[in-house]
Write an enzyme that holds these catalytic residues in place. Structure first.
Site, PDB file in Angstrom:
ATOM      1  N   ASP A   1      97.138  -4.984 -23.913  1.00  0.00           N
ATOM      2  CA  ASP A   1      96.757  -3.600 -23.620  1.00  0.00           C
ATOM      3  C   ASP A   1      97.660  -3.016 -22.543  1.00  0.00           C
ATOM      4  OD1 ASP A   1      95.320  -1.272 -23.744  1.00  0.00           O
ATOM      5  OD2 ASP A   1      93.528  -2.054 -22.754  1.00  0.00           O
TER       6      ASP A   1
ATOM      7  N   ARG B   1     104.970   6.996 -25.834  1.00  0.00           N
ATOM      8  CA  ARG B   1     104.126   5.805 -25.999  1.00  0.00           C
ATOM      9  C   ARG B   1     104.817   4.719 -26.833  1.00  0.00           C
ATOM     10  NH1 ARG B   1      98.864   5.940 -25.155  1.00  0.00           N
ATOM     11  NH2 ARG B   1      98.469   4.532 -26.882  1.00  0.00           N
TER      12      ARG B   1
ATOM     13  N   HIS C   1     105.298   0.445 -26.832  1.00  0.00           N
ATOM     14  CA  HIS C   1     105.067  -0.538 -27.899  1.00  0.00           C
ATOM     15  C   HIS C   1     106.326  -1.381 -28.144  1.00  0.00           C
ATOM     16  CE1 HIS C   1     101.193   1.150 -28.502  1.00  0.00           C
ATOM     17  NE2 HIS C   1     101.586   2.253 -29.097  1.00  0.00           N
TER      18      HIS C   1
ATOM     19  N   LEU D   1     103.161 -24.610 -33.143  1.00  0.00           N
ATOM     20  CA  LEU D   1     102.220 -23.539 -32.783  1.00  0.00           C
ATOM     21  C   LEU D   1     101.698 -22.827 -34.028  1.00  0.00           C
ATOM     22  CD1 LEU D   1     101.057 -21.540 -30.559  1.00  0.00           C
ATOM     23  CD2 LEU D   1     103.100 -20.156 -30.999  1.00  0.00           C
TER      24      LEU D   1
END
Ligand code: FPP
Length: 225
Positions: free
Chosen positions: A8, A21, A25, A119
């Protein structure tokens, strides 16, 4: 060990710098790469990332488009890297809503990494905890011959996370202290770690600081020692 992350603060990171924005990201995608690398190096078994919630479909179309493109680009660019590090890639969520071209790329990467033993990377896309529990309940009701006698273990086979152990640690960045409809059933005994660091600034040292703090937690699962 299973580490889950609510990534976040991309938007705030961008705003603080006077950027769009979308730039937050893009930088956030670099943090995704850094945390995957740290998880591989530290031999973490499972890394679960909340990449896009069901609620995120309500964001402006251009931002949704950018996030989908970013995921497409990451898949294309990282395939070789994931394979060479023996990472098994999975995507979990309501994928019917995801553009077909991205869905196809996801399936391909899931198939080519299916036998990887290092993983396991779980990307939660178009996911919400309530959606998961509801879709599980519907399939459970349709399939189970003896629902009244069923246990929690019988029920959770219908969650999209079936077969994946519950998260040991849930990290949330950017100072928000809530679960926001992520793994509601699965986090019953998960340890939470909240940090004010915004996601684009959350890199290997921050990831390792969270693991280190977790290693001192006393987990009792509702019992006494
Ligand atoms: C939260 O920041 C972040 C997201 C909704 C998207 C997370 C996506 C990425 C990091 C991109 C790449 C992902 C992958 C798996 C390659 P926010 O926009 O809610 O920030 P804000 O709360 O500051 O507005």
């Amino acid at each position: 060990m299973h580490v889950a992350i609510i990534m976040d603060g991309n938007g705030r990171w961008a705003r603080e710098r006077g950027l769009e924005r979308v730039e937050g990201h893009r930088e956030g995608a670099e943090s995704v790469r850094a945390c995957i690398e740290a998880a591989v190096e530290d031999k973490i078994d499972q890394l679960s990332l909340f990449a896009f919630s069901e609620e995120n479909w309500g964001r402006p179309a251009d931002e949704v488009g950018t996030l989908m493109k970013l995921m497409m680009k990451s898949i294309q660019e990282e395939t070789e890297n994931l394979l060479s590090h023996d990472v098994r890639f999975r995507v979990l969520g309501d994928l019917e809503k995801v553009p077909g071209i991205l869905r196809a790329a996801i399936s391909t990467l899931e198939e080519v990494t299916a036998a990887c033993k290092g993983l396991q990377l779980n990307i939660f896309l178009s996911y919400s905890g309530r959606w998961d529990i509801l879709q599980a309940a519907k399939r459970f009701a349709a399939d189970e011959s003896d629902p009244a006698g069923a246990s929690a273990a019988d029920f959770e086979k219908y969650l999209v996370t079936a077969g994946i152990p519950e998260p040991d640690l849930l990290i949330r960045t950017s100072g928000e202290q809530r679960i926001s409809n992520f793994l509601l059933w699965q986090c019953a005994y998960t340890e939470f770690y909240f940090t004010p660091v915004l996601w684009p600034d959350f890199r290997k040292p921050e990831f390792r600081a969270a693991i280190s703090e977790f290693s001192h937690r006393d987990r009792r699962y509702g019992k006494v020692k």
